[in-house]
Design a protein around this motif. Structure first.
Motif, short mmCIF file in Angstrom:
data_model
loop_
_atom_site.label_atom_id
_atom_site.label_comp_id
_atom_site.label_asym_id
_atom_site.label_seq_id
_atom_site.Cartn_x
_atom_site.Cartn_y
_atom_site.Cartn_z
N ALA A 1 7.91 -2.50 -3.40
CA ALA A 1 7.77 -2.58 -4.86
C ALA A 1 6.46 -3.26 -5.22
CB ALA A 1 8.95 -3.33 -5.46
N LYS A 2 6.12 -4.33 -4.50
CA LYS A 2 4.85 -5.03 -4.76
C LYS A 2 3.66 -4.14 -4.46
CE LYS A 2 1.87 -8.74 -3.20
NZ LYS A 2 0.77 -7.78 -2.94
N GLN A 3 3.74 -3.39 -3.35
CA GLN A 3 2.63 -2.50 -2.99
C GLN A 3 2.44 -1.40 -4.03
OE1 GLN A 3 3.82 -1.37 0.96
NE2 GLN A 3 2.93 -3.18 1.89
N PHE A 4 3.54 -0.88 -4.55
CA PHE A 4 3.43 0.10 -5.64
C PHE A 4 2.82 -0.55 -6.88
CE2 PHE A 4 6.86 2.68 -3.50
CZ PHE A 4 6.09 3.82 -3.33
N LEU A 5 3.24 -1.79 -7.15
CA LEU A 5 2.72 -2.51 -8.31
C LEU A 5 1.22 -2.75 -8.16
CD1 LEU A 5 3.34 -3.98 -10.99
CD2 LEU A 5 3.79 -6.04 -9.64
N ASP A 6 0.79 -3.11 -6.94
CA ASP A 6 -0.63 -3.32 -6.68
C ASP A 6 -1.44 -2.06 -6.99
OD1 ASP A 6 -0.16 -5.88 -5.88
OD2 ASP A 6 -0.35 -5.49 -3.73
N LYS A 7 -0.83 -0.92 -6.80
CA LYS A 7 -1.49 0.36 -7.07
C LYS A 7 -1.22 0.85 -8.49
CE LYS A 7 -1.10 1.80 -2.22
NZ LYS A 7 -2.55 1.85 -1.92
N GLN A 8 -0.52 -0.01 -9.27
CA GLN A 8 -0.20 0.30 -10.66
C GLN A 8 0.64 1.57 -10.77
OE1 GLN A 8 -3.80 0.17 -13.02
NE2 GLN A 8 -4.54 -1.65 -11.97
N ILE A 9 1.63 1.68 -9.87
CA ILE A 9 2.55 2.82 -9.86
C ILE A 9 3.95 2.32 -10.16
CG2 ILE A 9 3.55 4.67 -8.46
CD1 ILE A 9 1.02 4.57 -6.74
N LYS A 10 4.62 2.97 -11.07
CA LYS A 10 6.00 2.62 -11.40
C LYS A 10 6.94 3.55 -10.62
CE LYS A 10 9.23 1.95 -15.23
NZ LYS A 10 9.43 2.04 -16.70
N VAL A 11 7.84 2.94 -9.86
CA VAL A 11 8.80 3.69 -9.06
C VAL A 11 10.20 3.17 -9.35
CG1 VAL A 11 9.55 4.28 -6.72
CG2 VAL A 11 7.12 4.12 -7.24
N ASP A 12 11.14 4.08 -9.57
CA ASP A 12 12.52 3.69 -9.86
C ASP A 12 13.15 2.99 -8.65
OD1 ASP A 12 12.34 4.82 -12.35
OD2 ASP A 12 13.22 6.74 -11.73
N ASN A 13 14.03 2.03 -8.92
CA ASN A 13 14.73 1.33 -7.84
C ASN A 13 15.55 2.29 -6.99
OD1 ASN A 13 13.77 -1.22 -8.50
ND2 ASN A 13 15.46 -1.66 -9.91
N GLU A 14 16.05 3.35 -7.59
CA GLU A 14 16.84 4.33 -6.84
C GLU A 14 16.01 5.01 -5.76
OE1 GLU A 14 20.11 4.89 -6.94
OE2 GLU A 14 20.15 3.16 -8.30
N VAL A 15 14.73 5.17 -6.02
CA VAL A 15 13.83 5.77 -5.03
C VAL A 15 13.67 4.83 -3.84
CG1 VAL A 15 11.47 6.54 -4.59
CG2 VAL A 15 12.61 7.15 -6.73
N LEU A 16 13.52 3.54 -4.12
CA LEU A 16 13.41 2.55 -3.04
C LEU A 16 14.69 2.48 -2.24
CD1 LEU A 16 11.53 -0.36 -4.88
CD2 LEU A 16 10.58 1.27 -3.24
N LYS A 17 15.82 2.47 -2.93
CA LYS A 17 17.12 2.44 -2.23
C LYS A 17 17.30 3.66 -1.35
CE LYS A 17 19.58 -0.30 -5.73
NZ LYS A 17 20.68 -0.29 -6.72
N TYR A 18 16.77 4.78 -1.78
CA TYR A 18 16.85 6.02 -1.00
C TYR A 18 15.97 5.91 0.25
CZ TYR A 18 16.30 10.95 0.24
OH TYR A 18 16.27 12.16 0.91
N ALA A 19 14.79 5.31 0.11
CA ALA A 19 13.82 5.27 1.21
C ALA A 19 14.22 4.31 2.32
CB ALA A 19 12.45 4.88 0.65
N ILE A 20 14.74 3.14 1.97
CA ILE A 20 14.97 2.07 2.95
C ILE A 20 15.80 2.51 4.16
CG2 ILE A 20 15.98 -0.22 3.31
CD1 ILE A 20 13.34 -0.20 1.75
N PRO A 21 16.99 3.11 3.99
CA PRO A 21 17.79 3.47 5.17
C PRO A 21 17.24 4.65 5.96
CG PRO A 21 18.88 4.24 3.18
CD PRO A 21 17.69 3.44 2.73
#
Length: 233
Positions: free
Chosen positions: A170-190
């Motif tokens: 989430a921080k890395q996306f923020l550093d790039k000024q990109i908004k990503v839904d939490n559901e996308v992160l939850k999908y990616a992690i496992p």
């Protein structure tokens, strides 16, 4: 549509503030040590961990609090010792690169590090070393330097848990000024390799793919990029 060369040349910012460092069960000790740096270690501290695990972030936080000068290893090699000796707080990064230096040059570099360390010790200064490997794997040949390094507190950054990995991405996306839904992160992690380096590569590739296709980052894109990265390993 942006071409790839233009995409790679876009200027990005990195947030290395204290509030940007996410605390979880796997890294809370590191924050406690850095928050109490004046008491938690003497002259030096060694932060060890894999690529993209947060070593530079931690040292940058400490640098902001102490006005420490940060040297990466190549810059350290090129900087005159008298210039470095003026600094009271120092960060020296990527010390595992010492194993790539040979012969007389290696002895000169090791004597330089030893001189800086002794100077800081005599003047109540402090230094933080960062490395991907423990000091015993740096190939140190100067016994006096090795004994001092082996006596230092070593802070090892652990394999990230789900919360920490998601926060780092989430921080890395923020550093790039990109908004990503939490559901996308939850999908990616496992579905991804559990490492900071893979997370960094995934964010970078998703950023590029999103710019190339002019589409937001969604689950289907994440799946595609993870599959691509896995095929390269």
């Amino acid at each position: 549509m942006l071409n790839e060369q233009l995409i790679f040349n876009l200027i990005r910012r990195s947030a290395f503030n204290r509030e940007d460092y996410f605390i979880s069960s796997t890294n809370n000790l590191s924050i406690k040590i850095l928050d109490n740096w004046n008491k938690s270690f003497d002259t030096g501290l060694i932060i060890v961990g894999p690529a993209a695990c947060g070593k530079s972030h931690l040292s940058a936080v400490w640098s902001k609090e102490t006005s420490a000068i940060i040297y990466n290893f190549p810059t350290f090699l090129e900087t005159e010792i008298n210039f470095i000796a003026k600094d009271h707080f120092i960060v020296l990064e990527d010390l595992e690169m010492l194993q790539l230096v040979y012969g007389k040059k290696k002895l000169i570099v090791e004597e330089k590090i030893l001189h800086i360390f002794n100077n800081l010790s005599e003047n109540s200064g402090k230094i933080i070393f960062t490395s991907r490997k423990l000091p015993k794997f740096w190939g140190v040949e100067l016994k006096d330097l090795l004994s001092r390094l082996m006596s230092l507190t070593i802070l090892e950054l652990n394999i990230p848990d789900d919360n920490l990995l998601a926060a780092v991405m989430a921080k890395q996306f923020l550093d790039k000024q990109i908004k990503v839904d939490n559901e996308v992160l939850k999908y990616a992690i496992p579905r991804m390799e559990r490492s900071f380096l893979f997370a960094k590569k995934l964010v970078e590739e998703l950023d590029i793919e999103s710019l190339k296709t002019n589409k937001p980052i969604k689950k289907i894109m994440v799946s595609k990029i993870i599959e691509r990265l896995n095929s390269k390993t």
